[in-house]
Design a protein around this motif. Structure first.
Motif, short mmCIF file in Angstrom:
data_model
loop_
_atom_site.label_atom_id
_atom_site.label_comp_id
_atom_site.label_asym_id
_atom_site.label_seq_id
_atom_site.Cartn_x
_atom_site.Cartn_y
_atom_site.Cartn_z
N TYR A 180 -13.91 14.22 -1.06
CA TYR A 180 -14.43 13.57 0.13
C TYR A 180 -14.72 12.10 -0.18
CZ TYR A 180 -14.91 17.93 2.67
OH TYR A 180 -14.64 19.10 3.32
N ILE A 181 -14.31 11.23 0.74
CA ILE A 181 -14.50 9.79 0.55
C ILE A 181 -14.99 9.19 1.86
CG2 ILE A 181 -12.76 9.61 -1.27
CD1 ILE A 181 -10.79 8.59 0.82
N GLY A 182 -15.35 7.93 1.83
CA GLY A 182 -15.79 7.22 3.03
C GLY A 182 -14.62 6.66 3.81
N GLN A 183 -14.90 6.24 5.04
CA GLN A 183 -13.87 5.68 5.92
C GLN A 183 -13.22 4.43 5.30
OE1 GLN A 183 -12.67 6.85 8.78
NE2 GLN A 183 -14.08 8.56 9.01
N ASP A 184 -14.05 3.54 4.75
CA ASP A 184 -13.51 2.31 4.17
C ASP A 184 -12.62 2.59 2.97
OD1 ASP A 184 -14.76 0.73 6.06
OD2 ASP A 184 -16.54 0.38 4.82
N GLN A 185 -13.02 3.56 2.14
CA GLN A 185 -12.20 3.92 0.98
C GLN A 185 -10.89 4.55 1.43
OE1 GLN A 185 -15.55 4.69 1.14
NE2 GLN A 185 -16.09 2.93 -0.14
N ALA A 186 -10.94 5.35 2.50
CA ALA A 186 -9.71 5.95 3.04
C ALA A 186 -8.75 4.86 3.50
CB ALA A 186 -10.05 6.91 4.19
N LYS A 187 -9.29 3.85 4.19
CA LYS A 187 -8.44 2.74 4.65
C LYS A 187 -7.82 2.00 3.47
CE LYS A 187 -11.10 1.95 8.85
NZ LYS A 187 -12.07 1.05 9.51
N ASN B 118 1.71 0.10 0.82
CA ASN B 118 2.03 -1.21 0.26
C ASN B 118 1.72 -2.35 1.22
OD1 ASN B 118 3.00 -0.32 -2.30
ND2 ASN B 118 4.87 0.35 -1.27
N HIS B 119 0.64 -2.20 1.96
CA HIS B 119 0.21 -3.23 2.91
C HIS B 119 -0.47 -4.38 2.16
CE1 HIS B 119 -2.72 -5.03 5.79
NE2 HIS B 119 -1.63 -5.05 6.53
N GLN B 120 -0.05 -5.59 2.44
CA GLN B 120 -0.64 -6.78 1.83
C GLN B 120 -1.50 -7.49 2.87
OE1 GLN B 120 -0.32 -7.62 -1.44
NE2 GLN B 120 0.85 -5.75 -1.69
N PRO B 121 -2.82 -7.45 2.72
CA PRO B 121 -3.67 -8.14 3.69
C PRO B 121 -3.53 -9.66 3.54
CG PRO B 121 -5.00 -7.33 1.87
CD PRO B 121 -3.59 -6.81 1.66
N PRO B 122 -3.85 -10.42 4.59
CA PRO B 122 -3.72 -11.88 4.49
C PRO B 122 -4.67 -12.48 3.44
CG PRO B 122 -4.71 -11.23 6.59
CD PRO B 122 -4.28 -9.98 5.90
N ARG B 123 -5.79 -11.85 3.22
CA ARG B 123 -6.75 -12.26 2.19
C ARG B 123 -7.05 -11.03 1.34
NH1 ARG B 123 -7.68 -16.59 0.63
NH2 ARG B 123 -9.89 -16.40 0.40
N HIS C 224 -10.51 -4.20 -3.54
CA HIS C 224 -9.67 -3.59 -4.57
C HIS C 224 -8.58 -4.55 -5.04
CE1 HIS C 224 -11.52 -0.20 -2.37
NE2 HIS C 224 -11.79 0.16 -3.61
N ASP C 225 -8.06 -5.35 -4.12
CA ASP C 225 -7.08 -6.37 -4.50
C ASP C 225 -7.73 -7.42 -5.40
OD1 ASP C 225 -5.05 -5.27 -2.68
OD2 ASP C 225 -6.34 -6.05 -1.10
N LEU C 226 -8.96 -7.79 -5.06
CA LEU C 226 -9.70 -8.75 -5.88
C LEU C 226 -9.94 -8.20 -7.28
CD1 LEU C 226 -11.38 -11.35 -6.24
CD2 LEU C 226 -13.33 -10.10 -5.27
N THR C 227 -10.28 -6.93 -7.37
CA THR C 227 -10.50 -6.30 -8.67
C THR C 227 -9.23 -6.37 -9.52
OG1 THR C 227 -12.16 -4.83 -7.71
CG2 THR C 227 -11.20 -4.16 -9.82
N VAL C 228 -8.11 -6.07 -8.91
CA VAL C 228 -6.83 -6.14 -9.63
C VAL C 228 -6.56 -7.57 -10.09
CG1 VAL C 228 -4.33 -5.87 -9.40
CG2 VAL C 228 -5.86 -4.11 -8.50
N SER C 229 -6.83 -8.54 -9.23
CA SER C 229 -6.63 -9.95 -9.59
C SER C 229 -7.52 -10.37 -10.75
CB SER C 229 -6.91 -10.86 -8.39
OG SER C 229 -5.96 -10.66 -7.39
#
Length: 168
Positions: free
Chosen positions: A34-41, A49-54, A58-63
């Protein structure tokens, strides 16, 4: 440990809460978390493989990992306590390895973004997984029962390599 892949996101029928579903390589066991809505998104975004404009968190963590010459070697979901799963990120930076505590949903999201494997301790799989292929499980149990029923005591005795032919 058992390597698992993200099979997808589902909704609990009663509560409508999102669940990330992990499956083993044989697709015989599934582990619902079970996870939260934001984590599911975030997980769905990574799966598609969606790339957000900013960059999102999680993308920041990878960077940050990449800028520090770190590599996510793997994610390990290591325990289940009071219906809460616990995970760590195994990060390698040069010769050093670090374990970083993380929620499984965040760890999974980062693993998807870095194409890193997701491992689950066998005890967690045994305690919390659900069978996906009951027929295959029953066939395996029946094959084991058949094997045991045909087993003779002499089949269990290991023959030694002595010249006298004695049993060891």
């Amino acid at each position: 440990m058992i390597e698992m892949k993200v099979a997808g996101i589902a909704l609990d029928a009663a509560t409508r809460n999102p669940i990330v579903l992990l499956r083993d390589s044989t697709e015989r066991r599934a582990l619902p978390i079970y996870i939260g809505q934001d984590q599911a998104k975030a997980i769905i975004s990574a799966l598609e493989n969606h790339q957000p404009p900013r960059p999102l968190t999680h993308d920041l963590t990878v960077s940050i990992l990449e800028s520090l010459n770190g590599v996510l070697e793997k994610v390990v979901i290591h325990s289940l306590q009071d219906n809460t799963f616990y995970a760590v990120l195994i990060v390698k930076q040069g010769e050093a390895k670090k374990e970083i505590d993380a929620r499984p949903s965040d760890a999974i999201s980062i693993a998807l973004r870095t194409n890193s494997p997701i491992w689950v301790m066998e005890e967690v799989v045994a305690d919390a997984s659900i069978p996906v292929d009951r027929d295959a499980d029953e066939a395996e149990r029946q094959a084991f029962r058949d094997f045991v029923s045909k087993l003779r005591p002499e089949d269990l005795i290991k023959r030694g390599g002595s010249s006298t032919g004695e049993l060891s």
